[in-house]
Design a protein around this motif. Sequence first.
Motif, mmCIF file in Angstrom:
data_model
loop_
_atom_site.group_PDB
_atom_site.id
_atom_site.type_symbol
_atom_site.label_atom_id
_atom_site.label_comp_id
_atom_site.label_asym_id
_atom_site.label_seq_id
_atom_site.Cartn_x
_atom_site.Cartn_y
_atom_site.Cartn_z
ATOM 1 N N THR A 150 8.931 10.984 -2.577
ATOM 2 C CA THR A 150 7.978 10.789 -2.450
ATOM 3 C C THR A 150 8.146 9.687 -1.549
ATOM 4 O O THR A 150 9.159 9.105 -1.551
ATOM 5 C CB THR A 150 7.143 10.407 -3.590
ATOM 6 O OG1 THR A 150 8.055 9.525 -4.050
ATOM 7 C CG2 THR A 150 6.760 11.170 -4.671
ATOM 8 N N SER A 151 7.949 9.389 0.152
ATOM 9 C CA SER A 151 8.095 8.375 0.782
ATOM 10 C C SER A 151 9.479 8.772 0.518
ATOM 11 O O SER A 151 9.876 9.314 0.789
ATOM 12 C CB SER A 151 7.710 6.662 0.073
ATOM 13 O OG SER A 151 7.914 5.613 1.199
ATOM 14 N N ARG A 186 1.013 -0.899 -0.379
ATOM 15 C CA ARG A 186 0.100 0.034 -0.137
ATOM 16 C C ARG A 186 0.901 1.102 0.361
ATOM 17 O O ARG A 186 0.143 1.944 -0.327
ATOM 18 C CB ARG A 186 -1.370 0.101 1.037
ATOM 19 C CG ARG A 186 -2.130 0.998 0.907
ATOM 20 C CD ARG A 186 -2.951 0.530 1.924
ATOM 21 N NE ARG A 186 -4.366 1.923 2.617
ATOM 22 C CZ ARG A 186 -4.809 1.165 1.514
ATOM 23 N NH1 ARG A 186 -5.413 0.264 0.679
ATOM 24 N NH2 ARG A 186 -6.288 2.308 1.565
ATOM 25 N N GLN A 187 2.289 0.995 0.829
ATOM 26 C CA GLN A 187 2.531 2.448 0.237
ATOM 27 C C GLN A 187 3.890 2.544 -0.838
ATOM 28 O O GLN A 187 3.468 3.629 -0.945
ATOM 29 C CB GLN A 187 3.645 1.929 1.699
ATOM 30 C CG GLN A 187 3.842 2.024 3.707
ATOM 31 C CD GLN A 187 3.730 3.346 4.048
ATOM 32 O OE1 GLN A 187 2.660 3.643 3.617
ATOM 33 N NE2 GLN A 187 4.334 4.101 4.900
ATOM 34 N N GLU A 212 -7.604 3.282 -6.143
ATOM 35 C CA GLU A 212 -7.709 4.743 -5.762
ATOM 36 C C GLU A 212 -6.736 5.472 -6.565
ATOM 37 O O GLU A 212 -6.537 6.782 -6.994
ATOM 38 C CB GLU A 212 -6.594 4.266 -4.802
ATOM 39 C CG GLU A 212 -6.832 3.403 -3.544
ATOM 40 C CD GLU A 212 -5.664 4.037 -2.220
ATOM 41 O OE1 GLU A 212 -4.672 4.129 -2.469
ATOM 42 O OE2 GLU A 212 -5.947 2.927 -1.379
ATOM 43 N N GLU A 220 -7.662 9.167 -8.021
ATOM 44 C CA GLU A 220 -6.878 10.867 -8.489
ATOM 45 C C GLU A 220 -6.540 11.119 -9.531
ATOM 46 O O GLU A 220 -5.956 11.871 -9.667
ATOM 47 C CB GLU A 220 -5.425 9.612 -7.700
ATOM 48 C CG GLU A 220 -4.934 9.320 -6.172
ATOM 49 C CD GLU A 220 -5.453 10.723 -5.191
ATOM 50 O OE1 GLU A 220 -4.849 11.581 -5.735
ATOM 51 O OE2 GLU A 220 -6.241 10.605 -4.632
ATOM 52 N N THR A 278 1.045 4.379 -3.311
ATOM 53 C CA THR A 278 0.963 5.780 -3.095
ATOM 54 C C THR A 278 2.124 6.639 -3.555
ATOM 55 O O THR A 278 2.565 7.674 -4.434
ATOM 56 C CB THR A 278 0.502 6.284 -1.195
ATOM 57 O OG1 THR A 278 0.462 5.157 -1.297
ATOM 58 C CG2 THR A 278 1.182 7.473 -1.475
ATOM 59 N N HIS A 279 3.119 5.851 -3.089
ATOM 60 C CA HIS A 279 3.778 6.439 -3.199
ATOM 61 C C HIS A 279 4.613 6.507 -5.419
ATOM 62 O O HIS A 279 4.875 7.513 -6.014
ATOM 63 C CB HIS A 279 5.519 5.319 -3.504
ATOM 64 C CG HIS A 279 6.657 6.154 -4.093
ATOM 65 N ND1 HIS A 279 7.598 6.172 -2.814
ATOM 66 C CD2 HIS A 279 7.614 6.047 -5.121
ATOM 67 C CE1 HIS A 279 8.610 6.716 -3.330
ATOM 68 N NE2 HIS A 279 8.274 6.373 -5.119
ATOM 69 N N LEU A 302 0.931 6.249 -7.362
ATOM 70 C CA LEU A 302 0.840 7.313 -7.315
ATOM 71 C C LEU A 302 1.169 8.459 -7.793
ATOM 72 O O LEU A 302 0.482 9.302 -8.573
ATOM 73 C CB LEU A 302 -0.717 7.005 -6.261
ATOM 74 C CG LEU A 302 -1.627 5.794 -6.781
ATOM 75 C CD1 LEU A 302 -2.959 6.041 -5.765
ATOM 76 C CD2 LEU A 302 -1.924 6.126 -8.340
ATOM 77 N N THR A 303 2.105 8.842 -6.822
ATOM 78 C CA THR A 303 2.366 10.204 -6.998
ATOM 79 C C THR A 303 3.754 10.456 -8.357
ATOM 80 O O THR A 303 3.669 11.485 -8.668
ATOM 81 C CB THR A 303 2.803 10.378 -6.123
ATOM 82 O OG1 THR A 303 1.646 9.926 -4.468
ATOM 83 C CG2 THR A 303 3.423 12.042 -5.572
#
Length: 205
Positions: A171-172, A16-17, A66, A70, A20-21, A23-24
């Motif tokens: 990112t992250s 999941r982390q 997700e 976005e 997020t990375h 998608l950014t």
Amino acid sequence: MYQHILVPTDGSDGTRQSLTHGLTLAERFDATIHALSVVPEGPLGTLQSDEGHSAAERAVERVEVEATREGVDVVTAVEQGVPHEEIIAYADDHDIDMIVMGTQGRTGLDRVLVGSVTERIVRMADIPVVTVRLSDEIRIEDADEAARIARKAAGAEGYDDITVSDDPHRTSASWIVPLETGSGPLHVHVDAVTSEARVAKGSKQ
């Protein structure tokens, strides 16, 4: 530079982390996210094939939801086989420019397996692989420091006339530093935890 970004997922916190990375990055580069979940085969794989496929479908559906929210284009796939082999094969077959992976999966055996898969991908892939950690402390928080490390790494790879062509982006737990060199544009990925730098030589121009 990046048009197709692959995020392997098992639906766990670690992946999941990485989503997020990913998608950014996809938003920044106007790229398509590819969500791939692999149902493992062999002695360390799932014993309940139906259960494994259901979990894999849920994992990629979560990514689709997700990404759609976005405004990021998304492609999903579920495969069965040896995870690192299926991930590499998918990347080759779909012209993937970058793989974004977590270093930790679920607790217990899966936690070990995800780390092992990521390690194999980093060794075997001929495109950039960005690894995302769950809880390591960020040590490089300054963009200038990330740029300094990136220029040094590019110089060590034999590039010359190196300048930073755009603001470094974090990112992250990773910095992406765009560089211009005598040989053309380049991206360097700097691990914000370990300071390790990887020149994205496999990226498509």
